[in-house]
Design a protein around this motif. Structure first.
Motif, PDB file in Angstrom:
ATOM      1  N   PHE B  88     -30.246   3.977   3.659  1.00  0.00           N
ATOM      2  CA  PHE B  88     -29.479   4.533   2.557  1.00  0.00           C
ATOM      3  C   PHE B  88     -28.777   5.788   3.082  1.00  0.00           C
ATOM      4  CE2 PHE B  88     -28.053   5.078  -1.531  1.00  0.00           C
ATOM      5  CZ  PHE B  88     -28.599   6.114  -2.268  1.00  0.00           C
ATOM      6  N   TYR B  89     -27.440   5.831   2.986  1.00  0.00           N
ATOM      7  CA  TYR B  89     -26.676   6.944   3.529  1.00  0.00           C
ATOM      8  C   TYR B  89     -26.118   7.805   2.398  1.00  0.00           C
ATOM      9  CZ  TYR B  89     -27.021   4.704   8.058  1.00  0.00           C
ATOM     10  OH  TYR B  89     -27.520   4.155   9.222  1.00  0.00           O
ATOM     11  N   LEU B  90     -26.388   9.084   2.493  1.00  0.00           N
ATOM     12  CA  LEU B  90     -25.979  10.028   1.463  1.00  0.00           C
ATOM     13  C   LEU B  90     -25.034  11.073   2.038  1.00  0.00           C
ATOM     14  CD1 LEU B  90     -29.487  10.433  -0.088  1.00  0.00           C
ATOM     15  CD2 LEU B  90     -27.480   9.813  -1.432  1.00  0.00           C
ATOM     16  N   CYS B  91     -23.957  11.325   1.314  1.00  0.00           N
ATOM     17  CA  CYS B  91     -23.003  12.366   1.674  1.00  0.00           C
ATOM     18  C   CYS B  91     -23.181  13.517   0.692  1.00  0.00           C
ATOM     19  CB  CYS B  91     -21.588  11.805   1.597  1.00  0.00           C
ATOM     20  SG  CYS B  91     -20.291  12.987   1.993  1.00  0.00           S
ATOM     21  N   ALA B  92     -23.026  14.726   1.160  1.00  0.00           N
ATOM     22  CA  ALA B  92     -23.175  15.892   0.296  1.00  0.00           C
ATOM     23  C   ALA B  92     -22.140  16.945   0.658  1.00  0.00           C
ATOM     24  CB  ALA B  92     -24.582  16.478   0.418  1.00  0.00           C
ATOM     25  N   SER B  93     -21.924  17.867  -0.273  1.00  0.00           N
ATOM     26  CA  SER B  93     -21.016  18.985   0.010  1.00  0.00           C
ATOM     27  C   SER B  93     -21.581  20.250  -0.606  1.00  0.00           C
ATOM     28  CB  SER B  93     -19.614  18.704  -0.538  1.00  0.00           C
ATOM     29  OG  SER B  93     -19.602  18.740  -1.949  1.00  0.00           O
ATOM     30  N   SER B  94     -21.145  21.382  -0.094  1.00  0.00           N
ATOM     31  CA  SER B  94     -21.569  22.659  -0.661  1.00  0.00           C
ATOM     32  C   SER B  94     -20.484  23.696  -0.429  1.00  0.00           C
ATOM     33  CB  SER B  94     -22.903  23.116  -0.063  1.00  0.00           C
ATOM     34  OG  SER B  94     -22.764  23.434   1.304  1.00  0.00           O
ATOM     35  N   ILE B  95     -20.602  24.784  -1.197  1.00  0.00           N
ATOM     36  CA  ILE B  95     -19.620  25.848  -1.106  1.00  0.00           C
ATOM     37  C   ILE B  95     -20.298  27.102  -0.591  1.00  0.00           C
ATOM     38  CG2 ILE B  95     -19.911  26.705  -3.465  1.00  0.00           C
ATOM     39  CD1 ILE B  95     -16.805  26.955  -3.523  1.00  0.00           C
ATOM     40  N   ARG B  96     -19.569  27.882   0.159  1.00  0.00           N
ATOM     41  CA  ARG B  96     -20.134  29.095   0.725  1.00  0.00           C
ATOM     42  C   ARG B  96     -20.288  30.160  -0.353  1.00  0.00           C
ATOM     43  NH1 ARG B  96     -20.952  30.239   5.942  1.00  0.00           N
ATOM     44  NH2 ARG B  96     -21.252  32.396   6.578  1.00  0.00           N
ATOM     45  N   TYR B 103     -24.895  29.253   2.200  1.00  0.00           N
ATOM     46  CA  TYR B 103     -24.310  28.214   1.381  1.00  0.00           C
ATOM     47  C   TYR B 103     -25.196  27.964   0.177  1.00  0.00           C
ATOM     48  CZ  TYR B 103     -20.821  27.070   4.857  1.00  0.00           C
ATOM     49  OH  TYR B 103     -19.760  27.130   5.718  1.00  0.00           O
ATOM     50  N   ASN B 104     -24.557  27.600  -0.922  1.00  0.00           N
ATOM     51  CA  ASN B 104     -25.289  27.293  -2.143  1.00  0.00           C
ATOM     52  C   ASN B 104     -25.804  25.863  -2.102  1.00  0.00           C
ATOM     53  OD1 ASN B 104     -24.916  29.842  -3.253  1.00  0.00           O
ATOM     54  ND2 ASN B 104     -22.911  29.268  -4.058  1.00  0.00           N
ATOM     55  N   GLU B 105     -26.223  25.375  -3.271  1.00  0.00           N
ATOM     56  CA  GLU B 105     -26.834  24.057  -3.338  1.00  0.00           C
ATOM     57  C   GLU B 105     -25.876  22.965  -2.886  1.00  0.00           C
ATOM     58  OE1 GLU B 105     -26.002  25.892  -5.899  1.00  0.00           O
ATOM     59  OE2 GLU B 105     -25.251  24.687  -7.592  1.00  0.00           O
ATOM     60  N   GLN B 106     -26.464  21.848  -2.464  1.00  0.00           N
ATOM     61  CA  GLN B 106     -25.678  20.709  -2.033  1.00  0.00           C
ATOM     62  C   GLN B 106     -25.541  19.712  -3.174  1.00  0.00           C
ATOM     63  OE1 GLN B 106     -26.970  19.129   1.762  1.00  0.00           O
ATOM     64  NE2 GLN B 106     -26.963  21.152   2.721  1.00  0.00           N
ATOM     65  N   PHE B 107     -24.329  19.192  -3.314  1.00  0.00           N
ATOM     66  CA  PHE B 107     -24.046  18.169  -4.310  1.00  0.00           C
ATOM     67  C   PHE B 107     -23.943  16.833  -3.579  1.00  0.00           C
ATOM     68  CE2 PHE B 107     -23.036  20.704  -8.060  1.00  0.00           C
ATOM     69  CZ  PHE B 107     -22.896  21.959  -7.498  1.00  0.00           C
ATOM     70  N   PHE B 108     -24.684  15.865  -4.061  1.00  0.00           N
ATOM     71  CA  PHE B 108     -24.754  14.577  -3.380  1.00  0.00           C
ATOM     72  C   PHE B 108     -23.907  13.508  -4.063  1.00  0.00           C
ATOM     73  CE2 PHE B 108     -27.998  14.945  -0.111  1.00  0.00           C
ATOM     74  CZ  PHE B 108     -28.574  16.161  -0.437  1.00  0.00           C
ATOM     75  N   GLY B 109     -23.367  12.621  -3.248  1.00  0.00           N
ATOM     76  CA  GLY B 109     -22.710  11.434  -3.755  1.00  0.00           C
ATOM     77  C   GLY B 109     -23.746  10.382  -4.122  1.00  0.00           C
ATOM     78  N   PRO B 110     -23.317   9.252  -4.690  1.00  0.00           N
ATOM     79  CA  PRO B 110     -24.248   8.210  -5.135  1.00  0.00           C
ATOM     80  C   PRO B 110     -24.886   7.424  -3.995  1.00  0.00           C
ATOM     81  CG  PRO B 110     -22.004   7.502  -5.473  1.00  0.00           C
ATOM     82  CD  PRO B 110     -21.923   8.931  -5.038  1.00  0.00           C
ATOM     83  N   GLY B 111     -24.351   7.548  -2.784  1.00  0.00           N
ATOM     84  CA  GLY B 111     -24.947   6.886  -1.624  1.00  0.00           C
ATOM     85  C   GLY B 111     -24.389   5.496  -1.351  1.00  0.00           C
ATOM     86  N   THR B 112     -24.556   5.079  -0.108  1.00  0.00           N
ATOM     87  CA  THR B 112     -24.205   3.715   0.324  1.00  0.00           C
ATOM     88  C   THR B 112     -25.420   3.097   0.980  1.00  0.00           C
ATOM     89  OG1 THR B 112     -21.849   4.163   0.701  1.00  0.00           O
ATOM     90  CG2 THR B 112     -22.810   2.334   1.917  1.00  0.00           C
ATOM     91  N   ARG B 113     -25.807   1.913   0.504  1.00  0.00           N
ATOM     92  CA  ARG B 113     -26.937   1.183   1.111  1.00  0.00           C
ATOM     93  C   ARG B 113     -26.370   0.204   2.133  1.00  0.00           C
ATOM     94  NH1 ARG B 113     -31.658   2.352  -1.211  1.00  0.00           N
ATOM     95  NH2 ARG B 113     -31.587   3.247  -3.303  1.00  0.00           N
ATOM     96  N   LEU B 114     -26.631   0.488   3.382  1.00  0.00           N
ATOM     97  CA  LEU B 114     -26.136  -0.347   4.473  1.00  0.00           C
ATOM     98  C   LEU B 114     -27.234  -1.274   4.948  1.00  0.00           C
ATOM     99  CD1 LEU B 114     -24.048  -1.101   6.685  1.00  0.00           C
ATOM    100  CD2 LEU B 114     -24.980   0.797   8.044  1.00  0.00           C
ATOM    101  N   THR B 115     -26.922  -2.550   5.014  1.00  0.00           N
ATOM    102  CA  THR B 115     -27.848  -3.550   5.547  1.00  0.00           C
ATOM    103  C   THR B 115     -27.178  -4.267   6.711  1.00  0.00           C
ATOM    104  OG1 THR B 115     -28.849  -3.894   3.378  1.00  0.00           O
ATOM    105  CG2 THR B 115     -29.254  -5.576   5.050  1.00  0.00           C
ATOM    106  N   VAL B 116     -27.815  -4.216   7.849  1.00  0.00           N
ATOM    107  CA  VAL B 116     -27.293  -4.911   9.024  1.00  0.00           C
ATOM    108  C   VAL B 116     -28.105  -6.180   9.237  1.00  0.00           C
ATOM    109  CG1 VAL B 116     -26.904  -4.786  11.501  1.00  0.00           C
ATOM    110  CG2 VAL B 116     -26.471  -2.798  10.063  1.00  0.00           C
ATOM    111  N   LEU B 117     -27.405  -7.291   9.237  1.00  0.00           N
ATOM    112  CA  LEU B 117     -28.066  -8.598   9.304  1.00  0.00           C
ATOM    113  C   LEU B 117     -28.205  -9.084  10.742  1.00  0.00           C
ATOM    114  CD1 LEU B 117     -26.046 -10.133   6.352  1.00  0.00           C
ATOM    115  CD2 LEU B 117     -28.330  -9.104   6.256  1.00  0.00           C
TER     116      LEU B 117
END
Lengths: 111, 117
Positions: B88-96, B103-117
């Motif tokens: 599960f891959y999560l991206c986040a951002s924060s402001i200085r 830096y202040n708190e991190q805001f996360f995106g909903p994530g991407t679930r990657l499955t490699v077959l």
């Protein structure tokens, strides 16, 4: 390198009971943050502690930062089913915004 | 609405293929981060960037690459060199923080679930 340990890994709680999750760092932290991740969701920021010995409350949640700034705790009183999820602590030692996350405490609430 | 978007939500790829995960934010945040989460584990930092055209390796950068050509975008490429890419891959951002130097708190995106077959 910096390590952040969190205990317990799992916590089963009866609705209405209290519980505490603990976070310990191998190094002194500049600040510590707490996040909550609901099942299937993404982490959501709860609070940040910066000062030594700091205590902050959010309704039924009490957060504490140790005097040495190497440990922290989250105490939840009168647990509700809405408290279900995984609680992560995340410590920072620099000004670059890098966080070291603990493994989290997964909380299950029994009605 | 302001926030972080990640696409797609679920991604399936064959072993040996490179795949790029999208992350976009309209919060005007300077810093962006990529994390990997495996079942029962915390978040591990892959790469982070505090300014356009600059990024730093995190704790588990091997097998991954990023770019930061625009402030609002921070795509992650999972290469064939990554031995266990299913996660599960999560991206986040924060402001200085304007007052302090952190830096202040991190805001996360909903994530991407990657499955490699």
């Amino acid at each position: 390198g910096q390590q952040v340990m969190q205990i317990p890994q799992y916590q089963h709680v009866q609705e209405g009971e209290d519980f505490t999750t603990y976070c310990n760092s191998s190094t002194t932290l500049s600040n510590i943050q707490w996040y909550k991740q609901r099942p299937g969701g993404h982490p959501v920021f709860l609070i940040q502690l910066v000062k030594s010995g700091e205590v902050k409350k959010q309704k039924r949640l009490t957060f504490q930062f140790g005097e040495a700034k190497k440990n922290s705790s989250l105490h939840i009183t009168a647990t509700q089913t809405t408290d279900v999820g995984t609680y992560f602590c995340a410590g920072s030692t620099d000004s670059w915004g890098k966080l070291q996350f603990g493994a989290g405490t997964q909380v299950v609430v029994t009605p | 609405d302001g926030g972080i978007t990640q696409s797609p939500k679920y991604l399936f790829r064959k072993e040996g293929q490179n795949v790029t995960l999208s992350c976009e934010q309209n919060l005007n945040h300077d810093a962006m981060y990529w994390y990997r989460q495996d079942p029962g584990q915390g978040l591990r930092l892959i790469y982070y960037s505090q300014i356009v055209n600059d990024f730093q390796k995190g704790d588990i950068a091997e097998g991954y690459s990023v770019s930061r050509e625009k402030k609002e975008s921070f795509p992650l490429t999972v290469t064939s060199a990554q031995k266990n890419p299913t996660a599960f891959y999560l991206c986040a951002s924060s402001i200085r923080d304007l007052v302090g130097s952190s830096y202040n708190e991190q805001f996360f995106g909903p994530g991407t679930r990657l499955t490699v077959l």
